[in-house]
Design a protein around this motif. Sequence first.
Motif, PDB file in Angstrom:
ATOM      1  N   ILE A  38       6.282  13.997   7.880  1.00 57.25           N
ATOM      2  CA  ILE A  38       7.496  13.516   8.547  1.00 57.25           C
ATOM      3  C   ILE A  38       7.306  13.443  10.063  1.00 57.25           C
ATOM      4  O   ILE A  38       7.931  12.603  10.730  1.00 57.25           O
ATOM      5  N   ARG A  39       6.454  14.271  10.626  1.00 60.62           N
ATOM      6  CA  ARG A  39       6.217  14.249  12.076  1.00 60.62           C
ATOM      7  C   ARG A  39       5.622  12.925  12.548  1.00 60.62           C
ATOM      8  O   ARG A  39       5.599  12.636  13.750  1.00 60.62           O
ATOM      9  N   HIS A  40       5.158  12.101  11.623  1.00 59.90           N
ATOM     10  CA  HIS A  40       4.584  10.800  11.976  1.00 59.90           C
ATOM     11  C   HIS A  40       5.567   9.654  11.781  1.00 59.90           C
ATOM     12  O   HIS A  40       5.187   8.484  11.872  1.00 59.90           O
ATOM     13  N   VAL A  41       6.833   9.983  11.541  1.00 58.19           N
ATOM     14  CA  VAL A  41       7.821   8.951  11.227  1.00 58.19           C
ATOM     15  C   VAL A  41       7.982   7.924  12.339  1.00 58.19           C
ATOM     16  O   VAL A  41       8.243   6.742  12.085  1.00 58.19           O
TER      17      VAL A  41
ATOM     18  N   LYS B 159       6.887  21.222 -12.320  1.00 57.04           N
ATOM     19  CA  LYS B 159       5.445  21.074 -12.539  1.00 57.04           C
ATOM     20  C   LYS B 159       4.606  22.058 -11.728  1.00 57.04           C
ATOM     21  O   LYS B 159       3.462  22.338 -12.083  1.00 57.04           O
ATOM     22  N   ASP B 160       5.168  22.552 -10.626  1.00 59.46           N
ATOM     23  CA  ASP B 160       4.356  23.317  -9.677  1.00 59.46           C
ATOM     24  C   ASP B 160       4.779  24.777  -9.590  1.00 59.46           C
ATOM     25  O   ASP B 160       5.967  25.105  -9.714  1.00 59.46           O
ATOM     26  N   ALA B 161       3.795  25.620  -9.337  1.00 61.43           N
ATOM     27  CA  ALA B 161       4.052  27.033  -9.087  1.00 61.43           C
ATOM     28  C   ALA B 161       4.651  27.176  -7.693  1.00 61.43           C
ATOM     29  O   ALA B 161       4.612  26.241  -6.879  1.00 61.43           O
ATOM     30  N   GLU B 162       5.204  28.342  -7.386  1.00 60.76           N
ATOM     31  CA  GLU B 162       5.857  28.570  -6.101  1.00 60.76           C
ATOM     32  C   GLU B 162       4.906  28.311  -4.941  1.00 60.76           C
ATOM     33  O   GLU B 162       5.286  27.701  -3.925  1.00 60.76           O
ATOM     34  N   GLU B 163       3.673  28.774  -5.069  1.00 60.98           N
ATOM     35  CA  GLU B 163       2.696  28.580  -3.990  1.00 60.98           C
ATOM     36  C   GLU B 163       2.470  27.094  -3.733  1.00 60.98           C
ATOM     37  O   GLU B 163       2.405  26.649  -2.578  1.00 60.98           O
ATOM     38  N   ALA B 164       2.360  26.315  -4.801  1.00 60.90           N
ATOM     39  CA  ALA B 164       2.142  24.873  -4.658  1.00 60.90           C
ATOM     40  C   ALA B 164       3.350  24.199  -4.010  1.00 60.90           C
ATOM     41  O   ALA B 164       3.201  23.272  -3.202  1.00 60.90           O
ATOM     42  N   ILE B 165       4.555  24.653  -4.356  1.00 63.76           N
ATOM     43  CA  ILE B 165       5.767  24.089  -3.770  1.00 63.76           C
ATOM     44  C   ILE B 165       5.799  24.327  -2.266  1.00 63.76           C
ATOM     45  O   ILE B 165       6.139  23.438  -1.481  1.00 63.76           O
ATOM     46  N   GLN B 166       5.437  25.547  -1.857  1.00 57.18           N
ATOM     47  CA  GLN B 166       5.422  25.864  -0.430  1.00 57.18           C
ATOM     48  C   GLN B 166       4.394  25.016   0.326  1.00 57.18           C
ATOM     49  O   GLN B 166       4.644  24.567   1.449  1.00 57.18           O
ATOM     50  N   VAL B 167       3.245  24.768  -0.312  1.00 56.89           N
ATOM     51  CA  VAL B 167       2.221  23.921   0.294  1.00 56.89           C
ATOM     52  C   VAL B 167       2.752  22.499   0.463  1.00 56.89           C
ATOM     53  O   VAL B 167       2.574  21.862   1.502  1.00 56.89           O
ATOM     54  N   ARG B 168       3.441  21.996  -0.569  1.00 57.85           N
ATOM     55  CA  ARG B 168       3.980  20.646  -0.518  1.00 57.85           C
ATOM     56  C   ARG B 168       5.089  20.514   0.537  1.00 57.85           C
ATOM     57  O   ARG B 168       5.204  19.486   1.200  1.00 57.85           O
ATOM     58  N   LEU B 169       5.888  21.558   0.693  1.00 60.03           N
ATOM     59  CA  LEU B 169       6.946  21.527   1.704  1.00 60.03           C
ATOM     60  C   LEU B 169       6.350  21.479   3.109  1.00 60.03           C
ATOM     61  O   LEU B 169       6.833  20.738   3.977  1.00 60.03           O
ATOM     62  N   LYS B 170       5.311  22.258   3.326  1.00 62.84           N
ATOM     63  CA  LYS B 170       4.650  22.239   4.635  1.00 62.84           C
ATOM     64  C   LYS B 170       3.997  20.884   4.885  1.00 62.84           C
ATOM     65  O   LYS B 170       4.104  20.316   5.981  1.00 62.84           O
ATOM     66  N   SER B 171       3.337  20.354   3.851  1.00 66.07           N
ATOM     67  CA  SER B 171       2.708  19.040   3.983  1.00 66.07           C
ATOM     68  C   SER B 171       3.750  17.962   4.240  1.00 66.07           C
ATOM     69  O   SER B 171       3.506  17.005   4.987  1.00 66.07           O
ATOM     70  N   ALA B 172       4.927  18.110   3.617  1.00 64.91           N
ATOM     71  CA  ALA B 172       6.006  17.140   3.815  1.00 64.91           C
ATOM     72  C   ALA B 172       6.433  17.086   5.269  1.00 64.91           C
ATOM     73  O   ALA B 172       6.608  15.999   5.839  1.00 64.91           O
ATOM     74  N   GLN B 173       6.603  18.238   5.886  1.00 63.23           N
ATOM     75  CA  GLN B 173       7.013  18.257   7.296  1.00 63.23           C
ATOM     76  C   GLN B 173       5.910  17.700   8.189  1.00 63.23           C
ATOM     77  O   GLN B 173       6.194  17.034   9.191  1.00 63.23           O
ATOM     78  N   ASP B 174       4.646  17.971   7.835  1.00 63.31           N
ATOM     79  CA  ASP B 174       3.527  17.404   8.600  1.00 63.31           C
ATOM     80  C   ASP B 174       3.566  15.877   8.526  1.00 63.31           C
ATOM     81  O   ASP B 174       3.328  15.192   9.524  1.00 63.31           O
TER      82      ASP B 174
ATOM     83  N   LEU C 202       0.854  -1.192   0.000  1.00 60.11           N
ATOM     84  CA  LEU C 202       0.000   0.000   0.000  1.00 60.11           C
ATOM     85  C   LEU C 202       0.886   1.237   0.000  1.00 60.11           C
ATOM     86  O   LEU C 202       1.691   1.429   0.913  1.00 60.11           O
ATOM     87  N   GLU C 203       0.738   2.052  -1.012  1.00 56.91           N
ATOM     88  CA  GLU C 203       1.499   3.296  -1.110  1.00 56.91           C
ATOM     89  C   GLU C 203       0.562   4.421  -0.680  1.00 56.91           C
ATOM     90  O   GLU C 203      -0.171   4.984  -1.491  1.00 56.91           O
ATOM     91  N   ILE C 204       0.565   4.742   0.624  1.00 55.42           N
ATOM     92  CA  ILE C 204      -0.431   5.652   1.190  1.00 55.42           C
ATOM     93  C   ILE C 204       0.225   6.656   2.129  1.00 55.42           C
ATOM     94  O   ILE C 204       1.416   6.550   2.440  1.00 55.42           O
ATOM     95  N   ASP C 205      -0.564   7.629   2.609  1.00 61.68           N
ATOM     96  CA  ASP C 205      -0.021   8.639   3.512  1.00 61.68           C
ATOM     97  C   ASP C 205      -0.243   8.212   4.966  1.00 61.68           C
ATOM     98  O   ASP C 205      -0.765   7.124   5.235  1.00 61.68           O
ATOM     99  N   TRP C 206       0.166   9.081   5.899  1.00 63.31           N
ATOM    100  CA  TRP C 206       0.118   8.714   7.316  1.00 63.31           C
ATOM    101  C   TRP C 206      -1.305   8.478   7.810  1.00 63.31           C
ATOM    102  O   TRP C 206      -1.545   7.632   8.689  1.00 63.31           O
TER     103      TRP C 206
END
Length: 205
Positions: free
Chosen positions: A155-158, A138-153, A99-103
């Motif tokens: 990672i907090r479940h590691v 593929k992504d605009a700057e705003e989308a990149i910033q959203v993805r970076l924030k989501s990435a850290q969210d 299963l390739e899924i999120d936290w």
Amino acid sequence: MQKGNIFIVAAPSGAGKTTLVSALLAADANVRLSVSFTTRAPRAGETNGQDYHFVSRDTFLGMIERSELLEHAEVYGNFYGTSEKWIREQLATGQDILLEIDWQGAQQVRRLFPEAISIFILPPSLEVLEQRLRGRGKDAEEAIQVRLKSAQDEIRHVDEYDYVIVNQHIDESVHDIISIVRAARLRLENQSLKFGTLIAELKGV
């Protein structure tokens, strides 16, 4: 019959999860990838039933109401979910499922299948993660910033996962994920089901 294993692989966007999963599936024919249902539109080159099962929002909500999904989550405004019936059918035949899924999905799966083996993929640094996201083009700057924030969210479940792979050198990371899958099959519980008669004979029971 030996019951199949469930492998959960999660990672923040840009950590290299898709590359590692593809390498694992190519190296091990006994692992089958679960194809998720989603309400998002297909991207260029994606095939229905192979990359995702693309369905309408109403269809997906109906699946939730009928309790047909093993797990589901809303990501960036789109729903993603896994068919519980298909998973149970595959496991009953001894098939290993990935299963390739999120936290969020991982938590739901572990509640129903506490024996699931979970793997988290980390980038070597946040700087490298950002470089990878920008390198896609593929992504605009705003989308990149959203993805970076989501990435850290994410990672907090590691610390909820059984195994962690820091994807710094792809060849090493591929070796690591293949090794985890093979080691899981050698657990006493699995080997006792597969070689129960032999083990009993060798023990003199």
